[in-house]
Design an enzyme around this catalytic site. Structure first.
Site, PDB file in Angstrom:
ATOM      1  N   ASN A 266       6.962  19.771  36.033  1.00 45.75           N
ATOM      2  CA  ASN A 266       8.055  19.914  37.003  1.00 45.75           C
ATOM      3  C   ASN A 266       8.768  21.262  36.935  1.00 45.75           C
ATOM      4  OD1 ASN A 266       7.311  17.289  37.389  1.00 45.75           O
ATOM      5  ND2 ASN A 266       9.314  16.405  37.042  1.00 45.75           N
TER       6      ASN A 266
ATOM      7  N   ASN B 177       4.727  18.137  42.170  1.00 46.62           N
ATOM      8  CA  ASN B 177       5.953  18.677  41.570  1.00 46.62           C
ATOM      9  C   ASN B 177       5.767  20.053  40.935  1.00 46.62           C
ATOM     10  OD1 ASN B 177       7.613  16.572  42.373  1.00 46.62           O
ATOM     11  ND2 ASN B 177       7.175  15.361  40.549  1.00 46.62           N
TER      12      ASN B 177
ATOM     13  N   ASP C 255      -4.292  19.839  40.289  1.00 47.23           N
ATOM     14  CA  ASP C 255      -4.872  18.568  40.706  1.00 47.23           C
ATOM     15  C   ASP C 255      -4.370  18.158  42.084  1.00 47.23           C
ATOM     16  OD1 ASP C 255      -2.487  16.240  39.987  1.00 47.23           O
ATOM     17  OD2 ASP C 255      -2.327  18.197  39.025  1.00 47.23           O
TER      18      ASP C 255
ATOM     19  N   HIS D 120      -3.399  14.967  35.917  1.00 46.61           N
ATOM     20  CA  HIS D 120      -2.442  16.051  36.134  1.00 46.61           C
ATOM     21  C   HIS D 120      -2.811  17.324  35.375  1.00 46.61           C
ATOM     22  CE1 HIS D 120       0.893  16.203  38.739  1.00 46.61           C
ATOM     23  NE2 HIS D 120       1.878  15.921  37.934  1.00 46.61           N
TER      24      HIS D 120
ATOM     25  N   TYR E 226      -1.302  14.288  26.885  1.00 47.51           N
ATOM     26  CA  TYR E 226      -1.653  14.558  28.278  1.00 47.51           C
ATOM     27  C   TYR E 226      -3.068  15.099  28.455  1.00 47.51           C
ATOM     28  CZ  TYR E 226       3.324  13.898  28.976  1.00 47.51           C
ATOM     29  OH  TYR E 226       4.596  13.361  28.991  1.00 47.51           O
TER      30      TYR E 226
END
Length: 195
Positions: A75, A121, A100, A28, A23
């Site tokens: 999340n 989320n 973000d 994100h 990631y």
């Protein structure tokens, strides 16, 4: 005057993202990346595992702060924020969140004292845990190229070099805004750095 909470901490500054190599450099993770920059500038190591997060404490303009990067995946970000806030007995208005925002062009910032999740989320999770009354800095990462583009693919995609340059060019502004916010000058931060 700097607010003094019932604990020995004045502010919690949270950067949102997803843990793990796959990631790194994604849209994100703009919150993680901005917080990492601020931590380096302020000489704070975010390496201690606590509250389901990586944390580091230090001083910013006379305020004692805890920098926090939740390691629960986006999340469930609220879990780490809730644990840290509960431990230090911090009210929501002493928790600043960096994240973000796809509704803002890369390099745009929007500072707010409160607000909705706007479909994010990580923010939904934090609102469920502590309510809406926390200040936040939204870091623009750009919108999807077309309506059919999968949102998850977009936010978990790598930031293009030109967009990355636009985003990183605002890191000094993010640090300056945070420094004002921990001095209880959020209105000034908003007027100076929104846009």
């Amino acid at each position: 005057m700097i607010f003094k909470s019932t604990s020995n901490l004045d502010y919690l500054i949270v950067g949102l993202g997803n843990p793990g190599k796959k990631y790194e450099g994604t849209r994100h993770n703009a919150g993680f990346d901005a917080l990492d920059y601020a931590a380096q500038k302020w000489g704070i190591d975010i390496t201690r595992a606590k509250f389901d997060a990586l944390t580091g404490t230090g001083q910013v303009n006379g305020a004692k702060v805890l920098l926090l990067k939740p390691q629960t995946f986006m999340n469930l970000s609220g879990q780490a924020v809730h644990k840290a806030a509960g431990f230090y007995k911090l009210p929501a208005d002493r928790i600043i969140v960096l994240f973000d925002d796809i509704s803002l062009a890369p390099g745009r910032l929007r500072i707010r004292k409160t607000g909705s999740a706007g479909g994010h989320n990580g923010i939904k999770s934090i609102i469920a845990a502590i309510g809406t009354d926390f200040p936040r800095i939204k870091v623009g990462v750009g919108e999807k190229p077309h309506a059919e583009y999968d949102l998850a693919d977009w936010v978990l995609g790598q930031i293009a070099p030109a967009d990355k340059k636009a985003i990183t060019s605002r890191y000094e502004d993010i640090c300056a805004a945070l420094e004002l916010m921990v001095e209880e000058k959020t209105d000034l931060a908003m007027s100076r750095y929104n846009g």
